[in-house]
Design a protein around this motif. Structure first.
Motif, PDB file in Angstrom:
ATOM      1  N   MET B 744      66.139  94.266  10.428  1.00 32.12           N
ATOM      2  CA  MET B 744      65.542  93.965   9.141  1.00 32.12           C
ATOM      3  C   MET B 744      66.618  93.736   8.080  1.00 32.12           C
ATOM      4  O   MET B 744      66.500  92.866   7.232  1.00 32.12           O
ATOM      5  CB  MET B 744      64.633  95.113   8.728  1.00 32.12           C
ATOM      6  CG  MET B 744      63.537  94.688   7.796  1.00 32.12           C
ATOM      7  SD  MET B 744      62.620  96.092   7.233  1.00 32.12           S
ATOM      8  CE  MET B 744      61.588  96.403   8.607  1.00 32.12           C
ATOM      9  N   ILE B 745      67.654  94.547   8.161  1.00 28.23           N
ATOM     10  CA  ILE B 745      68.736  94.374   7.188  1.00 28.23           C
ATOM     11  C   ILE B 745      69.414  93.026   7.385  1.00 28.23           C
ATOM     12  O   ILE B 745      69.735  92.325   6.435  1.00 28.23           O
ATOM     13  CB  ILE B 745      69.757  95.519   7.331  1.00 28.23           C
ATOM     14  CG1 ILE B 745      69.145  96.818   6.829  1.00 28.23           C
ATOM     15  CG2 ILE B 745      71.028  95.222   6.551  1.00 28.23           C
ATOM     16  CD1 ILE B 745      69.959  98.033   7.186  1.00 28.23           C
ATOM     17  N   THR B 747      68.191  90.349   8.744  1.00 22.73           N
ATOM     18  CA  THR B 747      67.359  89.170   8.574  1.00 22.73           C
ATOM     19  C   THR B 747      67.385  88.765   7.101  1.00 22.73           C
ATOM     20  O   THR B 747      67.170  89.596   6.239  1.00 22.73           O
ATOM     21  CB  THR B 747      65.911  89.464   8.979  1.00 22.73           C
ATOM     22  OG1 THR B 747      65.927  90.109  10.240  1.00 22.73           O
ATOM     23  CG2 THR B 747      65.111  88.199   9.063  1.00 22.73           C
ATOM     24  N   PRO B 748      67.637  87.519   6.831  1.00 22.06           N
ATOM     25  CA  PRO B 748      67.676  87.118   5.423  1.00 22.06           C
ATOM     26  C   PRO B 748      66.311  87.277   4.778  1.00 22.06           C
ATOM     27  O   PRO B 748      65.287  87.037   5.421  1.00 22.06           O
ATOM     28  CB  PRO B 748      68.098  85.654   5.480  1.00 22.06           C
ATOM     29  CG  PRO B 748      67.860  85.218   6.872  1.00 22.06           C
ATOM     30  CD  PRO B 748      67.948  86.426   7.734  1.00 22.06           C
TER      31      PRO B 748
END
Lengths: 290, 984
Positions: B744-745, B747-748
């Motif tokens: 999640m971090i 992923t833009p």
């Protein structure tokens, strides 16, 4: 075989015991494996039987989900996890029983949608792609990005899944954005997307996929009618009915309101959903009840 | 000593179990033989008969005999193995849940220990209830047990004395522990200097309480000289062994409650506690005005409830009935906006019901705070909006509780309030939440008001008592804000709601004049402030109930308990199991969970406010004591109304530490990782080790230390409270959560599509400008060339602006690149790539501006601006960079960082960002870094931590990674690969 039996017979105690132990361990092991398997099997949610709700953030997926599964219009916020539920499809013909359809609502937030989308894509039997008609002009790039992913998705193409593009929020659409406008807009965007995606920078250590272009090969522009392996359909509608006041009723749970809410909740929304989501229901019916 | 006793304890408990086990296996084997083996053999025999050849028949019979034997035995052993596994499972469950102490008032199991030293006189007919009499006799046997006395030699003297006393014509009873439990909460105040104490009793599993016992002796005598005698002989000895002793001396002649209490006041050794005891006894005895000697003994002091009678009934047996919910009596003063929503995005409940205007803000907040899981903060302050958002994540039911209020309010009890709301909501709608039934309406208003008023009340109380308000300081808010808070809160309430609380308030007997005055003031101010309130909002932040619960509990009493945990041995656990089988068999997983949960809401309240409550309680009881003496019995009703409630709260506090503590460090902790049979709810304690290991691992992978810390925090908040199913191990769960978080971090959060944006720029007839910045030597120019290569490959004309007017050879380097690239793309007559340079020493911003203009004229599609490398601490150069960016306003600002850095990465990227913000021109929204180029990615093997550090601190995507020296070695980041490398 006879020999075996005889030797066993001769040397009884030394042979039987280890065998027994091995056997019993085997039984335990097998049981555990079976249990484990059963558990894992339970986890994966209905392969290829579900209705997937996709779309960018704030396009009304969760509300649509509520309408489909509960018949209620609930107030929603940005989802942080997928919604799973099932809707009952009532058939007009009496000989068929009502059909239960599993619905999965995938959050639209960029950060998590990829993950949820990937885990759930195998469950899809049909996809509804929800578009916010009011903001489509500003968000057309993001929308088309997502839509491209779906159209490009290998599993969907192989299964020739039907895709419904629902232009949501028609009830508050003041700019006269019709289905046709949205369609053209998306086609334009996807034409561009087709070009840029093909030449974008490779993913580090990623698998090189076959360039399996969406649309018709060799054709300069993209048109939805060219997509052969996914049946795309456009409809308009609104997940939120005309009864916006039902929001207030639903959450203002003072005692008096409460009872009224419980009583009237079902009828009110049922009646309403007929008008705004008719096309969606028709489409679902078409797919599940052929 | 303790060890000896434990061993004997374990022996007594284990040996019957083993006997039982052997016996049951025996019988089952016999059963198997009878009903499976024999019939099978018969069947084979029949087959054998059919066979013609004698030898074959014979061998077949033999074979069949053996095969059936093997089969049957294997089944038997399977059965045994299964049994053992189940046993392990149960033990395991025990070690996790570790309900040492179940509130006897609420439980049917009667876990309470009654040590009774009762002298039974000849006239047995005094006891109407035969069962009671038996009970007494049985308990007497305990005392007579020589073994017991030997084991506990420490206390032998004491017991001797007790026997001595018994020989006299006194009746001595130690109060049953359930009464102790009920008033345990007081003891946190009483015995704060002492740690844990453990009871050992022969018939019972070892029993831990986290406070030293106060031995409460009720000595009934009719003679004052006897009283003095007992006191003089008993007290010095007893005080040697007990941390504190509260001796209640009753005079049998005084059958009236008030008189008894009066004597207590005078006789209690610890005078400073007299009020508490007075309050307690008052509480008990006021329920039995009909108090008579025998009856009182049997009901109150002897735990004399007939079997099967529920303890709740016992309390219902009151002349002054308890209100169903004591909180009802409290008033409501504050109203904030509160939302409860499950993770999947539906709003379950919210207040005020017209909270629609907040949805946008809340959505924003969810996006920013919850999804990114930035640390474990529960608070989110929107940078531009005047609101505070508190959020709380309930992992078990996947709910988020969001509380929003205006920044100026500075509500000190927001966390507390959220906790309480969470508990209540869970309790109320547990069933619906479990099955995911979100399609109903959740009438929560009443509870909400109650909780609110309750919390408010505590605040008020704490304010009144001008002692050091501990819990306030904990929440690091200032006390003076409290008043404002309440006022503000009222404003938010709409008219209808406002009236209700006020009625409540006035009807509340507890309210003192002072409070009412305050309320009046508040009302006045309400009117003025009404307008302001409309903009309450909510935002979400994550936190788990369990963790908070544990943490709070820990703060107060756990550490001490933990010290003792290791000493608990298997034997003890076994014995604990022996004692509690009823609990497990009766309440399987699903049932078991409701039980503890019921207690939770109160527990939390109690733990978080224990100190505060205590203070207030003292005051109350003191007041009451005074009143009572003056007015006699008539005044009883008032205090009773609130006392039981507070008593309840305190009782529950006894539970919370023991439940949450668990035998974390015990022997079974090793087994924890494989959760075979029991489904288990994770607590922060369980997670600690795993998370700690994970943190170390991340740091080893080059993730900046504080970033790793924060990520781990957020992972543990996400996990705590989750229920671990069978066949799920803790490690996999942690890994999975970590993987999700990392992906999640990485992923833009914003789509970055340079080619698409270039098309837009083309349509607008302007070049698309990209600025590269970064510290020295990270590879800005090289990667710029790679980008140029890629863009040219897509038929875009690229202009490179050489704005590095600083370093010798920078321009020449670019020139070389351009020449090379033009050689590659030489099919067109027009050069695809050009370099715009004005030599060295000039103003970079000016050159960039010229380059962009030049590109516009010459129809270049993209301008790549190369800047000089600079250290993040170099103030003048950073100002120059900010100027370049703000003057030219490029479409994309890329920060180039090398993957080799560790902790430094965070510093670099934040300083660059900050410089851009600080040096922004007035009245323009500051430009910040839009994306990150991570270079030298090929050199770091699997130490890819820098990617995480940078994206986490800036929240910006990694647009490109450079993985080599060639022009083609430019890739986009593959979040999965990086995550895998990190977790490897």
């Amino acid at each position: 075989m006879d020999k075996n039996v005889n030797s066993e017979f001769v040397d009884e105690s030394s042979q039987i015991f280890p065998l027994t132990i091995i056997l019993s361990f085997l039984v335990v092991f097998v049981t555990i494996v079976i249990l484990w398997w059963a558990k894992n099997r339970h986890k994966s949610f209905r392969r290829g039987e579900c209705l997937l709700l996709c779309g960018t953030s704030n396009s009304g997926k969760t509300l649509l989900f509520c309408r489909l599964t509960m018949g209620l219009a609930k107030r929603t916020l940005t989802s942080m996890a997928i919604n799973k539920g099932s809707m009952i499809l009532e058939t007009s013909s009496t000989d068929r029983p009502t059909k239960k359809i599993h619905v999965i609502d995938i959050p639209g937030n960029l950060r998590i949608r990829q993950r949820d989308f990937n885990t759930n894509k195998n469950s899809a039997k049909a996809i509804i792609f929800v578009i916010d008609s009011t903001t489509i002009k500003e968000e057309s790039k993001d929308v088309s990005d997502y839509l491209y992913d779906i159209l490009h998705e290998k599993t969907f193409r192989q299964q020739r899944l039907p895709l419904l593009i629902l232009c949501n929020k028609q009830d508050i659409n003041n700019d006269n954005i019709t289905i046709q406008t949205i369609r053209n807009l998306l086609e334009n965007e996807l034409t561009m997307k087709r070009k840029t995606r093909a030449s974008s920078v490779d993913v580090h250590q990623g698998k090189t996929e076959l360039i399996n272009d969406i649309g018709q090969l060799g054709k300069e522009t993209f048109e939805f009618s060219d997509v052969k392996d996914i049946k795309v359909e456009f409809v308009d509608g609104s997940a939120l009915g005309t009864e916006k006041k039902s929001f207030a009723d639903h959450y203002d749970d003072d005692d008096a309101n409460n009872e009224k809410d419980i009583d009237s909740g079902g009828d009110e929304t049922d009646a309403d959903s007929g008008a705004n989501l008719n096309k969606v229901y028709d489409w679902i019916e078409k797919i599940w009840i052929k | 000593m303790n060890r000896q006793h434990m061993i004997s304890c374990s022996q007594t408990i284990i040996s019957p179990i083993i006997h039982e086990l052997i016996f049951s296996i025996d019988t089952s084997l016999e059963y198997l033989y009878k009903y499976i083996e024999l019939p099978l053999q018969n069947i084979f025999y029949c087959f054998g008969n059919i066979s013609s050849c004698y030898f074959r028949r014979r061998s077949l019979i033999e074979f069949s005999r053996h095969s059936t034997q093997i089969l049957v035995q294997s089944y038997a052993i399977t059965f045994l193995l299964y049994f053992i596994l189940l046993l392990f499972g149960h033990l395991f469950t025990i070690s996790i849940q570790n309900h040492y102490f179940i509130d006897p008032f609420l439980s049917n199991n009667r876990q309470c220990i009654n040590i009774k030293f009762v002298r039974i006189y000849d006239n047995e007919h005094d006891f109407e209830n035969i069962r009671l009499k038996d009970n007494f006799i049985r308990e007497n046997v305990i005392i007579g047990d020589q073994v017991y006395r030997k084991n506990i030699s420490n206390y032998s003297q004491l017991y001797e004395l007790l026997h001595l006393l018994e020989d006299d014509h006194y009746m001595i009873c130690q109060r049953s522990l359930y009464i102790y439990a009920r008033f345990h909460a007081y003891s946190s105040l009483l015995h704060s200097n002492y740690s844990q104490f453990r009871f050992f009793l022969p018939n019972y599993p070892s029993f831990t309480i986290d406070q030293p016992p106060f031995l409460d002796l009720c000595i009934h005598t009719s003679n004052h000289t006897h009283l003095e005698q007992i006191k003089s002989r008993f007290l010095p000895l007893a005080s040697h062994y007990y941390a504190s002793i509260n001796v209640f001396l009753f005079d049998f002649n005084f059958t009236q409650v008030s008189l008894t209490l009066y004597i207590l006041n005078n006789e209690s050794i610890h005078l400073e506690r007299s009020s508490i005891h007075t309050g307690w006894l008052y509480d008990i005895y006021s329920r039995f005005h009909f108090f008579k000697y025998n009856y009182a003994l049997s009901t109150v002091l002897f735990d004399g409830l007939s079997v099967g009678q529920h303890f709740i009934d016992y309390f219902d047996y009151l002349y002054v009935p308890l209100p169903a919910d004591p909180l009802l009596a409290l008033n409501e003063m504050v109203q904030q906006a509160l939302l409860i929503l499950p993770l999947c995005g539906l709003v379950l409940w919210c207040v005020p019901s017209t909270a629609t205007q907040f949805i946008k803000i809340v959505n924003n907040a969810i996006d920013k705070a919850v999804l990114q899981g930035q640390g474990s903060a529960q608070k989110w302050v929107a940078p531009l909006s005047p609101h505070h958002i508190h959020y709380k994540l309930d992992n078990e039911f996947e709910l988020v509780f969001i509380l929003g209020y205006q920044k100026t309010l500075n509500i000190s009890y927001a966390d507390k309030f959220l906790n309480e709301i969470q508990k209540r909501f869970r309790d109320l709608y547990k069933d619906d939440l479990t099955i995911g039934g979100f399609n109903r309406s959740f009438p929560f208003r009443v509870t909400y008001n109650k909780v609110l008023s309750d919390i408010e009340q505590e605040d008020e109380d704490a304010k009144k008592v001008k002692r050091a308000p501990r819990s306030y300081e904990e929440s690091d808010k200032k006390q003076k804000t409290v008043k404002i808070v309440t006022k503000k809160g009222d404003v938010t309430t709409d008219e209808k709601k406002k009236k209700k609380p006020k009625q409540m308030a006035t009807s509340n007997k507890q309210t003192i004049n002072a409070v009412q005055k305050e309320e009046l003031d508040e009302e006045e101010q309400e009117e003025q402030e009404k307008e302001e309130i409309n903009n309450d909002e909510e935002k979400p932040i994550e936190e788990t109930k369990d963790e908070s619960l544990v943490n709070q509990g820990e703060k107060e009493c756990l550490p001490l308990e933990e010290v003792q945990q290791p000493t608990l041995t298997v034997a003890e656990k076994l014995s604990a199991m022996g004692k509690k089988p009823g609990l497990f068999t009766k309440a399987p997983v699903t049932k078991a969970s409701p039980k503890p949960e019921k207690g939770k809401p109160r527990k939390v309240l109690a733990t978080s406010n224990a100190s505060k409550i205590d203070i207030s309680t003292i005051d109350y009881s003191k007041d009451k004591g005074g009143e009572k003496v003056g007015n006699g019995q008539t005044t009883i009703t008032t205090p009773i109304a609130d006392r039981p409630e507070q008593g309840d709260l305190k009782t529950m506090t006894v539970e919370s530490p023991s439940i949450t503590s668990g035998l974390v460090d015990g022997f079974w902790s090793k087994l924890k990782k494989v959760n075979v049979f029991a489904s288990k709810t994770l607590t922060a304690d369980d997670l600690r080790t795993g998370i700690e290991a994970m943190r170390e691992h991340l740091i080893a992978k080059n993730v900046a230390a504080d970033v790793a810390e924060k990520i781990c925090e957020s992972v543990s908040t996400k996990l705590a409270g989750k229920t671990l199913g069978s066949f799920e191990s803790l490690t996999t769960n942690i890994r999975q959560a970590m993987r999700d978080t990392l992906v999640m971090i990485l992923t833009p959060k914003r789509r970055i599509d340079i080619l698409r944006d270039v098309v837009d720029a083309q349509q607008a007839r302007r070049p698309y400008a990209i600025t590269f910045c970064g510290v020295n030597g990270v590879g800005k120019s090289t990667n710029l060339a790679k980008v140029a290569y890629w863009l040219s490959g897509n038929d875009l004309r690229v202009l490179i602006a050489g704005c590095d007017t600083f370093r010798a050879g920078a321009i020449e380097q670019l020139l070389t690149h351009v020449r090379h690239l033009n050689n590659i793309f030489n099919e067109k007559n027009m050069p695809m790539i050009e370099l715009y340079q004005r030599g060295y020493g000039k103003d970079a911003a000016g050159i960039a501006a010229e380059a962009i203009n030049y590109a516009k004229d010459k129809k270049f599609d993209v301008v790549l601006i190369d800047t000089a490398g600079r250290m993040q601490n170099d103030e003048p150069l950073m100002i120059a960079l900010a100027k370049l960016i703000h003057v030219n306003n490029p479409d994309l600002v890329l920060f180039v960082g090398e993957a080799l850095v560790g902790n430094e990465a965070v510093d670099q990227v934040t300083k660059f960002n900050q410089a851009l913000i600080d040096n922004a021109r007035l009245h323009s929204s500051p430009r910040v870094i839009d994306g990150i180029v991570l270079t030298k990615f090929d050199t770091i093997d699997d130490k890819v931590g820098a990617a995480i550090s940078m994206t986490y601190t800036t929240d910006k995507p990694i647009v490109f990674v450079g993985i080599g020296q060639k022009y083609q070695d430019l890739k986009t980041l593959n979040a999965d690969v990086v995550t895998e490398a990190l977790l490897k």
